[in-house]
Scaffold this motif. Structure first.
Motif, PDB file in Angstrom:
ATOM      1  N   MET A 134      -9.631   6.614  -7.298  1.00  0.00           N
ATOM      2  CA  MET A 134      -8.281   6.249  -7.721  1.00  0.00           C
ATOM      3  C   MET A 134      -8.121   4.735  -7.749  1.00  0.00           C
ATOM      4  SD  MET A 134      -6.616   9.264  -7.681  1.00  0.00           S
ATOM      5  CE  MET A 134      -7.342  10.852  -7.334  1.00  0.00           C
ATOM      6  N   VAL A 178      -8.678   8.736  -0.534  1.00  0.00           N
ATOM      7  CA  VAL A 178      -7.778   8.067   0.403  1.00  0.00           C
ATOM      8  C   VAL A 178      -8.060   6.565   0.423  1.00  0.00           C
ATOM      9  CG1 VAL A 178      -7.050   7.932   2.781  1.00  0.00           C
ATOM     10  CG2 VAL A 178      -7.575  10.138   1.791  1.00  0.00           C
ATOM     11  N   VAL A 179      -9.339   6.213   0.472  1.00  0.00           N
ATOM     12  CA  VAL A 179      -9.677   4.790   0.572  1.00  0.00           C
ATOM     13  C   VAL A 179      -9.202   4.025  -0.654  1.00  0.00           C
ATOM     14  CG1 VAL A 179     -11.597   3.164   0.541  1.00  0.00           C
ATOM     15  CG2 VAL A 179     -11.626   5.075   2.124  1.00  0.00           C
ATOM     16  N   LEU A 193      -6.877   4.789  -2.772  1.00  0.00           N
ATOM     17  CA  LEU A 193      -5.414   4.745  -2.838  1.00  0.00           C
ATOM     18  C   LEU A 193      -4.865   3.675  -1.904  1.00  0.00           C
ATOM     19  CD1 LEU A 193      -4.599   8.560  -2.973  1.00  0.00           C
ATOM     20  CD2 LEU A 193      -3.944   6.865  -4.675  1.00  0.00           C
ATOM     21  N   VAL A 194      -5.393   3.657  -0.694  1.00  0.00           N
ATOM     22  CA  VAL A 194      -4.908   2.691   0.285  1.00  0.00           C
ATOM     23  C   VAL A 194      -5.277   1.269  -0.131  1.00  0.00           C
ATOM     24  CG1 VAL A 194      -5.200   1.899   2.642  1.00  0.00           C
ATOM     25  CG2 VAL A 194      -4.839   4.311   2.187  1.00  0.00           C
ATOM     26  N   LEU A 195      -6.496   1.109  -0.675  1.00  0.00           N
ATOM     27  CA  LEU A 195      -6.903  -0.233  -1.113  1.00  0.00           C
ATOM     28  C   LEU A 195      -6.014  -0.725  -2.261  1.00  0.00           C
ATOM     29  CD1 LEU A 195     -10.800  -0.164  -0.908  1.00  0.00           C
ATOM     30  CD2 LEU A 195      -9.205  -1.446   0.520  1.00  0.00           C
ATOM     31  N   TYR A 211      -2.832  -0.229  -2.459  1.00  0.00           N
ATOM     32  CA  TYR A 211      -1.662  -0.804  -1.785  1.00  0.00           C
ATOM     33  C   TYR A 211      -2.008  -2.162  -1.202  1.00  0.00           C
ATOM     34  CZ  TYR A 211       1.007   3.528  -2.109  1.00  0.00           C
ATOM     35  OH  TYR A 211       1.706   4.601  -2.575  1.00  0.00           O
ATOM     36  N   ALA A 212      -3.176  -2.242  -0.579  1.00  0.00           N
ATOM     37  CA  ALA A 212      -3.591  -3.506   0.037  1.00  0.00           C
ATOM     38  C   ALA A 212      -3.694  -4.593  -1.025  1.00  0.00           C
ATOM     39  CB  ALA A 212      -4.929  -3.319   0.752  1.00  0.00           C
ATOM     40  N   LYS A 226      -0.433  -5.980  -2.097  1.00  0.00           N
ATOM     41  CA  LYS A 226       0.108  -6.942  -1.127  1.00  0.00           C
ATOM     42  C   LYS A 226      -0.583  -8.301  -1.249  1.00  0.00           C
ATOM     43  CE  LYS A 226       2.965  -4.177   1.009  1.00  0.00           C
ATOM     44  NZ  LYS A 226       4.333  -4.260   0.507  1.00  0.00           N
ATOM     45  N   VAL A 227      -1.906  -8.270  -1.417  1.00  0.00           N
ATOM     46  CA  VAL A 227      -2.650  -9.535  -1.530  1.00  0.00           C
ATOM     47  C   VAL A 227      -2.168 -10.311  -2.750  1.00  0.00           C
ATOM     48  CG1 VAL A 227      -4.909 -10.546  -2.006  1.00  0.00           C
ATOM     49  CG2 VAL A 227      -4.701  -8.691  -0.344  1.00  0.00           C
ATOM     50  N   GLU A 285       0.619 -10.022  -4.305  1.00  0.00           N
ATOM     51  CA  GLU A 285       2.001 -10.447  -4.103  1.00  0.00           C
ATOM     52  C   GLU A 285       2.008 -11.774  -3.340  1.00  0.00           C
ATOM     53  OE1 GLU A 285       4.381  -7.384  -2.305  1.00  0.00           O
ATOM     54  OE2 GLU A 285       6.053  -8.775  -1.973  1.00  0.00           O
ATOM     55  N   TYR A 286       1.143 -11.809  -2.335  1.00  0.00           N
ATOM     56  CA  TYR A 286       1.039 -13.051  -1.539  1.00  0.00           C
ATOM     57  C   TYR A 286       0.540 -14.207  -2.402  1.00  0.00           C
ATOM     58  CZ  TYR A 286      -1.160 -16.457   1.520  1.00  0.00           C
ATOM     59  OH  TYR A 286      -1.559 -17.619   2.110  1.00  0.00           O
ATOM     60  N   PHE A 311      -0.297   8.625   2.364  1.00  0.00           N
ATOM     61  CA  PHE A 311      -1.767   8.545   2.347  1.00  0.00           C
ATOM     62  C   PHE A 311      -2.298   8.149   3.707  1.00  0.00           C
ATOM     63  CE2 PHE A 311      -0.549   7.711  -2.109  1.00  0.00           C
ATOM     64  CZ  PHE A 311      -1.023   8.901  -2.600  1.00  0.00           C
ATOM     65  N   LEU A 315       3.252 -12.546   4.194  1.00  0.00           N
ATOM     66  CA  LEU A 315       2.961 -11.446   3.275  1.00  0.00           C
ATOM     67  C   LEU A 315       1.548 -10.914   3.449  1.00  0.00           C
ATOM     68  CD1 LEU A 315       4.624 -12.305  -0.121  1.00  0.00           C
ATOM     69  CD2 LEU A 315       4.701 -10.126   1.099  1.00  0.00           C
ATOM     70  N   LEU A 316       0.645 -11.850   3.750  1.00  0.00           N
ATOM     71  CA  LEU A 316      -0.753 -11.461   3.845  1.00  0.00           C
ATOM     72  C   LEU A 316      -0.983 -10.524   5.025  1.00  0.00           C
ATOM     73  CD1 LEU A 316      -3.106 -12.012   2.066  1.00  0.00           C
ATOM     74  CD2 LEU A 316      -3.787 -13.879   3.564  1.00  0.00           C
ATOM     75  N   VAL A 364      -1.186  -6.753   4.750  1.00  0.00           N
ATOM     76  CA  VAL A 364      -2.416  -6.080   4.321  1.00  0.00           C
ATOM     77  C   VAL A 364      -3.108  -5.443   5.519  1.00  0.00           C
ATOM     78  CG1 VAL A 364      -4.626  -6.429   3.164  1.00  0.00           C
ATOM     79  CG2 VAL A 364      -2.658  -7.783   2.494  1.00  0.00           C
ATOM     80  N   TYR A 417      -3.332  -1.629   6.233  1.00  0.00           N
ATOM     81  CA  TYR A 417      -4.157  -0.910   5.266  1.00  0.00           C
ATOM     82  C   TYR A 417      -5.638  -1.115   5.549  1.00  0.00           C
ATOM     83  CZ  TYR A 417       0.218  -0.556   2.681  1.00  0.00           C
ATOM     84  OH  TYR A 417       1.509  -0.303   2.323  1.00  0.00           O
ATOM     85  N   VAL A 437      -8.560   1.661   6.567  1.00  0.00           N
ATOM     86  CA  VAL A 437      -9.847   1.886   5.906  1.00  0.00           C
ATOM     87  C   VAL A 437     -10.975   1.787   6.928  1.00  0.00           C
ATOM     88  CG1 VAL A 437     -11.475   0.954   4.223  1.00  0.00           C
ATOM     89  CG2 VAL A 437      -9.062   1.128   3.639  1.00  0.00           C
ATOM     90  N   LEU A 484     -10.913   4.873   9.223  1.00  0.00           N
ATOM     91  CA  LEU A 484     -11.379   6.034   8.467  1.00  0.00           C
ATOM     92  C   LEU A 484     -12.903   5.997   8.308  1.00  0.00           C
ATOM     93  CD1 LEU A 484     -10.211   8.506   6.963  1.00  0.00           C
ATOM     94  CD2 LEU A 484     -10.214   7.135   4.892  1.00  0.00           C
TER      95      LEU A 484
END
Lengths: 513, 353, 305
Positions: free
Chosen positions: B80, B140-141, B143-145, B147-148, B151-152, B154-155, C230, C271-272, C275, C278, C282, C285
């Motif tokens: 994903m 899962v990984v 999908l979560v990455l 989101y991460a 954020k990066v 955005e920063y 998730f 903001l950083l 992260v 998340y 990972v 997991l």
């Protein structure tokens, strides 16, 4: 009175008639064997009797009354229980939990049942039952830790707890040692004396003769013959099963003595499973030229893991494998094939073929790197189809559509496809695992002959099979696996089945020490 | 075989029809005429020269994300991460395109693509290694990455690379030399050709090569693939990285040909990667199917840009229809073995028998 | 000390919805129906609870009920398509995850709102402050001053544990997941158990969404779940569906998040820091997966063990 009677029982799947007007009668307290080849329709018949399948037409009468089972539950309620070939147990649960599955005993909260399970009471009842029938089980053991034989006992117990009068067993001996088979036969006779009626589905004639009172032979969905066991013999039954005279045993005696050059050498092989348990412990053996080396043993004693390690899908932790002196330990499957090792895998549809890919794709599997198939990564579909066509002709593989998928093949033809693929790559060694499992008699003969011809040309075969008769008739030497070790080697021409049986159960017989 | 393809087509068309019907009902409930709304969409996307070229322009990243998803999904890898890789590749290409000056436009564009691909690849490497060598659930990984990564970026776009002259959060626009320009009077750029070329190459790989064979084998029976020597771990790496590279191209192209600077809604809603998922499913993972689906879907997008202008219905209706489509695509209406219609037939036959 | 208390309190704020998703999701996991729609279902719960509260003044109960009902409805959609019609559950999950924000976005556009506020309602009014405990350091922020659903989620840890291991239902769900053939043979209605497992998850997601949006913020913005569903799935994977282990992983992720949030107030690159949770997820997991397979000797990327 007949406990079970079927009248013109018929089952069709589309255009295919699996059971054609079967008339079967089973008397009270008798042990009845239903025998027939793979694909003859035995399992379909049994599935109808215990409610997993519904007949297309015809009647089933139990104790003289017509019944219509919608599911196995109806059958159990009517006193019919099935013991399956492939265990329907839940490994993570205990013995008693498996027995009580679906009929759990609830804790009482006053007058009402609470949603909670009364584990104590369940345990007590199961332990009682085990003792009553003298089974070798412990109510609190996890099923994952049981041997195959114990799982079968548990399956029988599960049915006995449900008070069935009629027990159906599907190929009950295929996973047992000869001694366990004897134990089972004794117990079945015992149960029949206690008033149970027993149906056994099998294709093993020795056991038919040993256990049954009467026998019904099925071929291509039809009843071919019914006999009292004491009035018939193995040869007659075999003739009825196959429809012609069959060679009951092939033998390798005409091919000359085995050679003396070591071709394949496995030494000190070890590995462990995902739980960290050692499943191969110091496995060592050698195979010479012009030799078939058989590995016998009860399933689950490390054969699968040995196969996986030797065919490159699992890693050995210690030890080495050599082919003509060259170290080939832990090579990948494609590298092993390039070293000219042909692989007939244990599970045909898992590791050998892909059902949903075309025959041509399957014919080139494992040998995609051949120059005529792939050049610079690009496939030559025309040559793949041509190869497929050649194999079909040469190995007499019977299929409806040459361009179709493997899923159309019967077990025997699918296996022949693998045989063709592996033998046509000019191998020096063949690793043949359960080569005739689920295959019709005609194909069994053919496959056995292929292996013998290969040996007689001077090459080597490693034969791993749980079918003891196959091992005994084909091999020049036999190694027996028990708990991850080869605990003894024997010459099948001189050793007795009883000796091999002892080895399979982990005891080294007097003469072999 | 022909019958089989017919079923595949029906399986793709039925969910679409169903989704549009429900969408139509919603539109009707809001008091608009669904035929008028859908009519505007078709007219503005496929009946005018500007509409058609716009459709092609919008289809170009979708072709790539669609086939990138297919590469993995067809081999049973539920990757994903396309969305995150696309956005990251696009972002970094955009930064390169605006901060680095190279007078030669061809070279500048090529280097932008190199940066975009490299970054997307690097980001795809994490889930690829985890999946191939450590058996970590890729879904899962990734999908979560995603989101991460959001954020990066955005920063980065609010601090380090923020265009100070702009009133909202965005990065500086890429320089003229790094831009794809509209061709003639059309609404499309040369990126359309780049995307088609890449799409053809990947299609060729999927259908004609040993790697394509591996994809099919892994998807249909991974044990078989491993046992016949296809090295499933290496193939998982290859496929995840390849789809990462393709997402990088898609992201870079989207940046240079369409957006020219990064904003927080760079990839749109629900995002080009997710659109790619729909397209891959709609096209049933076959290149021809993906092509048709991408054109169809971008026509939908082109049309939706106009809905708000010509009718009272919000553009967001298209996202709703898209979600419904995916929902209905999950079931096989017709299939050689387990189809709904066959099942009904079978039940009927059972009753009669 | 105040810092620690605030981190702990924020951990619980984050934990509640995640924990509910975890506790609901484990049944589907054990029944071998992969429900990745937790995220979408939770968002639906959040959206509906706030939407109903927004339009029905002083009828808080109605908002709770509506959110729960809508999630059960989504669970039914999931079950009908995935279990009854045997559709691909991953695709269904993705579709629900995409459909919910799409519908919410559509509705908000119709309402001409960028986010939905509940103006008549102050979240403080439903916080349950427990005397004595609220003054004890560490225990105070953990057990006092939270809205009702947080306490329900605490209770559910025990309830779900008993349900999973001590009742017929739990045993049957596990059997359905482990050996479906066995279950069918003994007359268990496997579809029923799968559907119920999905519905438990859906119901919990409804509570989770209500807590997230209505109880904590009295506000709905699109995509406010931010991947919590998730993260819950990751916790379920790590704990392999065991209620207690999965809860521990959910707690771990929540604390990480709270710590990152806390420090992001103090640092310039705030903001950083967002992260970090998340990334931690990972890493955890991966570590759990590597640990589970540390003894594995099989080579295939798809081999089960």
């Amino acid at each position: 009175m007949n406990v079970i009677e079927t009248v013109d029982l018929t089952k069709r799947f589309g255009n295919f008639t699996a059971n054609d007007k079967i008339n079967l009668t089973v008397e009270k307290n008798e042990i009845k064997c239903i025998c027939g080849e793979n694909g003859a329709g035995k399992s379909t018949l049994m599935n109808m009797l215990y409610g997993a399948l519904q007949p297309t037409s015809g009647k089933i009468l139990i104790n003289g009354k017509e019944v219509h089972f919608k599911s196995p539950v109806d059958a159990i309620a009517c006193g019919i229980g099935m013991v399956h070939q492939h265990s329907k147990l839940v490994p993570s649960l205990t013995v008693y939990e498996n027995i009580m599955l679906g009929i759990e005993i609830s804790k009482k909260a006053g007058k009402f049942n609470s949603p909670f399970i009364d584990e104590k009471e369940e345990r007590r009842q199961v332990q009682e039952l085990i003792e009553k029938y003298h089974f070798q089980l412990n109510a609190e053991d996890k099923v994952a830790d049981l041997s195959v034989g114990q799982c079968q006992q548990l399956e029988i117990l599960k049915m006995l707890y449900r008070n069935v009068d009629i027990l159906i067993l599907d190929e009950p001996t295929s996973v047992l040692t000869p001694q366990e088979v004897d134990w089972l036969i004794d117990n079945l006779k015992n149960l029949s004396r206690q008033g149970k009626t027993i149906l056994v589905i099998t294709h093993k004639l020795r056991e038919v003769m040993a256990v049954s009172d009467s026998v019904t032979v099925i071929r291509q969905g039809k009843v071919i013959g019914v006999a009292r066991t004491k009035d018939t013999n193995e040869r007659e039954l075999a003739q009825m099963m196959v429809g012609r005279d069959v060679v009951l045993t092939v033998s390798n005696e005409n091919g000359g003595e085995p050679g003396s050059d070591t071709v394949y050498e496995v030494s000190g092989l070890c590995t462990n499973n995902h739980l960290g348990l050692d499943v191969l412990k110091n496995v060592s053996f050698q195979i010479h030229n012009r030799e078939i080396y058989g590995i016998a043993g009860v399933e689950g004693n490390g054969q699968s893991e040995l196969i996986k390690v030797l065919t490159g899908i699992m890693l050995a932790t210690k030890g080495s494998v050599r082919l003509f002196g060259e170290d080939i330990t832990n090579l990948w499957p494609d590298e092993l094939r390039r070293k000219k090792i042909g692989i007939i895998p244990e599970d045909r549809y898992k590791h050998g073929l892909c059902r949903d890919m075309t025959l041509a794709d399957n014919c080139s599997a494992g040998y995609l790197d051949d120059a005529e198939i792939t050049r610079r990564g690009i496939l030559n579909r025309k040559n793949m189809q041509k190869r497929c066509h050649d194999y079909i002709e040469k190995y007499d593989i019977r299929i409806a559509d040459e361009y179709g998928n493997v899923s159309q093949c019967s077990g025997g033809n699918a296996q022949k496809l693998i045989i063709a693929r592996e033998f046509e790559s000019s191998p020096r060694l063949i690793i043949a695992c359960q080569p005739t499992r689920g295959v019709d008699v005609g194909s069994i003969e053919y496959i056995h002959q292929c292996l013998l011809d290969f040996r007689n040309k001077g090459y080597s075969v490693l034969l791993i099979s749980s079918e003891l008769s196959e091992i005994m008739s084909l091999s020049d030497r036999v190694g027996v696996m028990y708990k991850g070790e080869i605990i003894g080697e024997a010459d099948p021409k001189t050793a007795s089945v009883a000796d091999i049986g002892l080895l399979m159960a982990g005891t080294i017989p007097e003469g072999m020490r | 075989m022909r019958n089989h393809i017919g079923k595949k087509i029906i399986n793709s068309i039925l969910p679409v029809a169903l989704a549009f019907t429900i969408g139509g009902i919603i539109i009707a409930l809001l008091g608009s005429n669904p035929f008028e709304v859908y009519g505007v969409m078709i007219r503005k996307s496929l009946m005018e020269m500007k509409g058609i070229t716009r459709t092609l322009q919008l289809a170009s990243p979708l072709l790539l994300t669609g086939i990138a998803i297919s590469l993995c999904f067809k081999a049973n890898i539920f990757n994903m991460g396309i969305e995150g890789q696309l956005v990251f590749g696009g972002f970094m290409a955009g930064i390169f395109g605006s901060y680095v000056t190279i007078p030669n436009p061809v070279l500048h564009i090529l280097l932008c693509f190199a940066v975009g691909i490299a970054c997307a690849l690097a980001f795809a490497l994490i889930p690829a290694v985890l999946r191939a060598y450590y058996h970590v659930d890729e879904m899962v990984v990734t999908l979560v990455l995603n989101y991460a990564m959001a954020k990066v970026l955005e920063y980065l776009s609010t601090s380090v690379f923020r265009d100070a002259g702009s009133g909202y959060v965005c990065t500086p626009a890429v320089q003229k030399t790094a831009k794809f320009f509209l061709l003639g009077k059309t609404k499309m750029t040369a990126f359309v050709f780049v995307s088609f070329a890449v799409f053809l190459i990947i299609s060729f790989i999927m259908t004609r090569t040993k790697l394509g064979y591996s994809i099919e084998a892994l998807g249909k029976n991974p044990d078989f693939a491993e046992a016949t020597g296809l090295h499933s771990r290496k193939k998982v790496m290859t496929l995840m990285l390849l789809s990462g590279a393709v997402s990088g191209i898609a992201g870079t192209g989207w940046m240079l040909a369409e957006k020219t600077f990064y904003t927080l809604d760079f990839s749109g809603s629900p995002g080009l990667g997710w659109d790619g998922m729909l397209i891959a499913l709609l096209g049933r993972h076959s290149p021809a199917g993906i092509f048709v689906a991408a054109i169809f879907y971008s026509a939908l997008k082109t049309g939706s840009e106009k809905i708000g202008l010509y009718t009272d219905v919000p553009n967001e209706i298209v996202s709703v229809i898209q979600g419904l489509m995916i929902l209905f695509l999950s079931i096989q209406f017709l299939d050689e073995r387990f189809g709904l219609f066959e099942k009904l037939k079978q039940k009927k036959a059972d009753k009669e028998g | 000390m105040r810092g620690l208390d605030s981190i702990l309190y924020e951990s619980i704020v984050y934990l509640t919805p995640t924990l509910l998703c975890v506790l609901g999701g484990i049944f589907a996991y054990k029944a071998n129906v992969l429900n990745i729609a937790l995220e979408g279902m939770m968002l639906a719960g959040a959206f509906v609870s706030v939407l109903v509260a927004h339009s029905h003044e002083n009828k808080l109960f109605l908002a709770y009920l509506a959110a729960f009902a809508v999630c059960i409805f989504l669970g039914l959609v999931f079950s009908v398509l995935g279990v009854t019609l045997k559709g691909n559950v991953i695709i269904i999950g993705l579709a629900i995850n995409m459909l919910v924000p799409a519908v919410a976005g559509f509705v908000m556009k119709l309402m001409s709102l960028a986010s939905i506020p509940v103006k008549w309602f102050s979240t403080n009014s439903i916080m349950i402050s427990i005397p004595v405990i609220r003054d004890i350091p560490i225990l105070g922020p953990l057990f006092s001053g939270h809205p009702p659903i947080t306490y329900i989620s605490y209770l559910l840890i025990l309830v779900m544990y008993l349900l999973m291991y001590k009742t017929k239902f739990g045993v049957h769900v596990r059997v359905v997941g482990e050996n479906e053939d066995a279950a069918i043979n003994l007359g268990l209605n496997t579809k029923k158990y799968k559907i119920l497992a999905v519905l438990i998850g859906a119901g919990c997601c409804g509570l989770a969404g209500t807590d997230l949006a209505l109880e904590r913020l009295s506000l709905y913005t699109n995509n406010m779940t931010a991947g919590r569903g998730f993260i819950a799935i990751a916790a379920i994977y790590c704990g392999r569906g065991d209620p207690l282990k999965c809860t521990l992983y959910a707690i771990l992720f929540s604390i990480t998040n709270a710590v990152a949030e806390y420090f992001s107030l103090l640092v310039s690159a705030s903001l950083l820091l967002k992260v970090v949770p998340y990334v931690v997820m990972v890493v955890v997991l991966s570590a759990a997966s590597a640990l589970n397979r540390r003894n594995s000797r099989t080579r295939g990327a798809f081999s089960e063990n």
